[in-house]
Design a protein around this motif. Structure first.
Motif, PDB file in Angstrom:
ATOM      1  N   ILE A  62      30.921  24.002  30.264  1.00 50.63           N
ATOM      2  CA  ILE A  62      32.026  23.304  30.063  1.00 50.63           C
ATOM      3  C   ILE A  62      32.858  23.315  31.523  1.00 50.63           C
ATOM      4  N   PHE A  63      33.023  24.109  32.104  1.00 47.48           N
ATOM      5  CA  PHE A  63      33.577  23.907  33.495  1.00 47.48           C
ATOM      6  C   PHE A  63      32.495  24.225  34.637  1.00 47.48           C
ATOM      7  N   ASP A  64      32.602  23.214  35.353  1.00 43.23           N
ATOM      8  CA  ASP A  64      31.550  22.954  36.329  1.00 43.23           C
ATOM      9  C   ASP A  64      31.397  24.109  37.356  1.00 43.23           C
ATOM     10  N   GLU A  65      30.512  25.055  37.444  1.00 42.90           N
ATOM     11  CA  GLU A  65      30.173  26.066  38.462  1.00 42.90           C
ATOM     12  C   GLU A  65      31.226  27.242  38.408  1.00 42.90           C
ATOM     13  N   PHE A  66      31.662  27.537  37.255  1.00 42.84           N
ATOM     14  CA  PHE A  66      32.712  28.416  37.079  1.00 42.84           C
ATOM     15  C   PHE A  66      31.981  29.886  37.428  1.00 42.84           C
ATOM     16  N   PHE A  67      30.735  30.061  36.968  1.00 41.63           N
ATOM     17  CA  PHE A  67      30.318  31.425  37.221  1.00 41.63           C
ATOM     18  C   PHE A  67      28.978  31.320  38.026  1.00 41.63           C
ATOM     19  N   VAL A  68      28.892  31.998  39.317  1.00 45.44           N
ATOM     20  CA  VAL A  68      27.638  31.957  40.093  1.00 45.44           C
ATOM     21  C   VAL A  68      27.210  33.516  40.347  1.00 45.44           C
ATOM     22  N   ASN A  69      26.215  33.561  39.545  1.00 44.46           N
ATOM     23  CA  ASN A  69      25.410  34.947  39.689  1.00 44.46           C
ATOM     24  C   ASN A  69      24.240  34.714  40.253  1.00 44.46           C
ATOM     25  N   VAL A  70      23.447  35.404  41.341  1.00 43.79           N
ATOM     26  CA  VAL A  70      22.332  35.226  42.011  1.00 43.79           C
ATOM     27  C   VAL A  70      21.520  36.428  41.848  1.00 43.79           C
ATOM     28  N   GLU A  71      20.130  36.526  41.725  1.00 46.94           N
ATOM     29  CA  GLU A  71      19.388  37.451  42.077  1.00 46.94           C
ATOM     30  C   GLU A  71      18.178  36.940  42.812  1.00 46.94           C
ATOM     31  N   VAL A  72      17.871  37.942  43.543  1.00 49.72           N
ATOM     32  CA  VAL A  72      16.477  37.731  44.655  1.00 49.72           C
ATOM     33  C   VAL A  72      15.574  38.707  44.356  1.00 49.72           C
ATOM     34  N   MET A  73      14.343  38.618  44.143  1.00 53.48           N
ATOM     35  CA  MET A  73      13.124  39.552  43.941  1.00 53.48           C
ATOM     36  C   MET A  73      12.193  39.364  45.281  1.00 53.48           C
ATOM     37  N   ASP A  74      11.571  40.387  45.225  1.00 54.44           N
ATOM     38  CA  ASP A  74      10.361  40.365  46.302  1.00 54.44           C
ATOM     39  C   ASP A  74       9.074  39.732  45.277  1.00 54.44           C
ATOM     40  N   ALA A  75       7.990  39.801  46.060  1.00 53.51           N
ATOM     41  CA  ALA A  75       6.879  39.108  45.798  1.00 53.51           C
ATOM     42  C   ALA A  75       6.350  39.857  44.233  1.00 53.51           C
ATOM     43  N   ASN A  76       6.650  41.171  44.100  1.00 57.02           N
ATOM     44  CA  ASN A  76       6.147  41.745  42.891  1.00 57.02           C
ATOM     45  C   ASN A  76       7.482  41.642  41.788  1.00 57.02           C
ATOM     46  N   LEU A  77       8.331  40.874  42.017  1.00 63.11           N
ATOM     47  CA  LEU A  77       9.476  40.718  40.869  1.00 63.11           C
ATOM     48  C   LEU A  77      10.457  41.932  40.690  1.00 63.11           C
ATOM     49  N   ASN A  78      10.607  42.738  41.806  1.00 61.37           N
ATOM     50  CA  ASN A  78      11.288  43.912  41.998  1.00 61.37           C
ATOM     51  C   ASN A  78      12.838  43.258  42.439  1.00 61.37           C
ATOM     52  N   THR A  79      13.769  43.660  41.814  1.00 62.75           N
ATOM     53  CA  THR A  79      15.192  43.199  42.295  1.00 62.75           C
ATOM     54  C   THR A  79      15.453  43.717  43.765  1.00 62.75           C
ATOM     55  N   VAL A  80      15.578  42.900  44.755  1.00 64.02           N
ATOM     56  CA  VAL A  80      16.056  43.089  45.788  1.00 64.02           C
ATOM     57  C   VAL A  80      17.487  42.978  46.358  1.00 64.02           C
ATOM     58  N   VAL A  81      18.261  41.933  46.163  1.00 62.42           N
ATOM     59  CA  VAL A  81      19.476  41.560  46.286  1.00 62.42           C
ATOM     60  C   VAL A  81      20.047  40.992  44.824  1.00 62.42           C
ATOM     61  N   LYS A  82      21.070  41.349  44.558  1.00 63.49           N
ATOM     62  CA  LYS A  82      21.796  41.019  43.170  1.00 63.49           C
ATOM     63  C   LYS A  82      23.354  40.922  43.603  1.00 63.49           C
ATOM     64  N   ALA A  83      23.698  39.538  43.421  1.00 68.60           N
ATOM     65  CA  ALA A  83      25.172  39.089  43.534  1.00 68.60           C
ATOM     66  C   ALA A  83      25.858  38.727  42.409  1.00 68.60           C
ATOM     67  N   THR A  84      26.945  39.231  41.973  1.00 70.15           N
ATOM     68  CA  THR A  84      27.825  38.992  40.725  1.00 70.15           C
ATOM     69  C   THR A  84      29.026  38.482  41.293  1.00 70.15           C
ATOM     70  N   GLU A  85      29.517  37.443  40.710  1.00 66.80           N
ATOM     71  CA  GLU A  85      31.071  37.183  40.871  1.00 66.80           C
ATOM     72  C   GLU A  85      31.864  38.148  40.548  1.00 66.80           C
ATOM     73  N   ASN A  86      33.027  38.237  41.010  1.00 63.61           N
ATOM     74  CA  ASN A  86      33.880  38.997  40.733  1.00 63.61           C
ATOM     75  C   ASN A  86      35.194  38.223  40.214  1.00 63.61           C
ATOM     76  N   LEU A  87      35.357  38.618  38.986  1.00 64.06           N
ATOM     77  CA  LEU A  87      36.566  37.952  38.110  1.00 64.06           C
ATOM     78  C   LEU A  87      37.940  38.493  38.159  1.00 64.06           C
ATOM     79  N   SER A  88      38.908  37.899  38.638  1.00 59.69           N
ATOM     80  CA  SER A  88      40.343  38.405  38.916  1.00 59.69           C
ATOM     81  C   SER A  88      41.138  37.145  39.064  1.00 59.69           C
TER      82      SER A  88
END
Length: 173
Positions: A46-72
């Motif tokens: 509804i609202f353009d790009e309101f939440f931006v959460n990103v996850e980066v995995m290695d070649a074996n699909l194990n999570t290496v970096v996980k970024a979650t947007e703080n809401l306040s």
């Protein structure tokens, strides 16, 4: 010097895994956008790009970096993200943009402040600290699917972390 690239998607709201590829053409990881729940997904459509959460995995699909947007209330004015990095621990990535044409993001690791900056009408985004440029990130064309190239020059930041930071930067642009 490390090098990696990935393709920008046509749709910014897609949640599919995008491969991060090195010079030899071998996938070294994957990057994807995610939503914590269905309410976030609906509000984001509804609202353009309101939440931006990103996850980066290695070649074996194990999570290496996980970024979650703080809401306040404060994050409505200046967005910030809580990033869980396997190698660096927990850090905060925040928007420092004063003029929309020159976006700037900032994060701190072990008393070192890093900035992700883009100049007006520049295809290059620089990740730098107070002394030097850590990485250059460029894209070949404006219209997706563009190829985003990450050239890490020096420093101890991983290519996965740099890709995560740029992906957030790109989605907020």
């Amino acid at each position: 010097m490390e090098f990696g690239y990935f393709k920008k998607t046509v749709m910014k709201k897609t949640t599919k895994c995008i491969p991060i590829i090195n010079k030899e053409g071998v996938p070294i990881g994957f990057i994807k956008r995610f939503y914590k729940n269905k309410v976030e997904r609906i509000l984001d459509h509804i609202f353009d790009e309101f939440f931006v959460n990103v996850e980066v995995m290695d070649a074996n699909l194990n999570t290496v970096v996980k970024a979650t947007e703080n809401l306040s209330f404060r994050s409505m004015y200046r967005s910030n993200w809580s990033i869980e990095c396997k190698e660096k621990g927990r850090l905060i990535f925040e928007d420092q943009t004063k003029i929309k044409t020159n976006p700037t993001m900032r994060f701190i690791i072990n008393d070192t402040t890093y900035y992700l900056k883009k100049g007006f009408a520049d295809k290059r985004v620089r990740l730098e600290d107070s002394k030097q440029t850590i990485a250059d990130i460029t894209y070949d064309k404006i219209i997706p699917p563009a190829t985003v190239s990450i050239e890490k020059r020096q420093g101890d930041l991983t290519l996965h972390l740099i890709a995560c930071l740029y992906y957030i930067f790109m989605l907020r642009e």
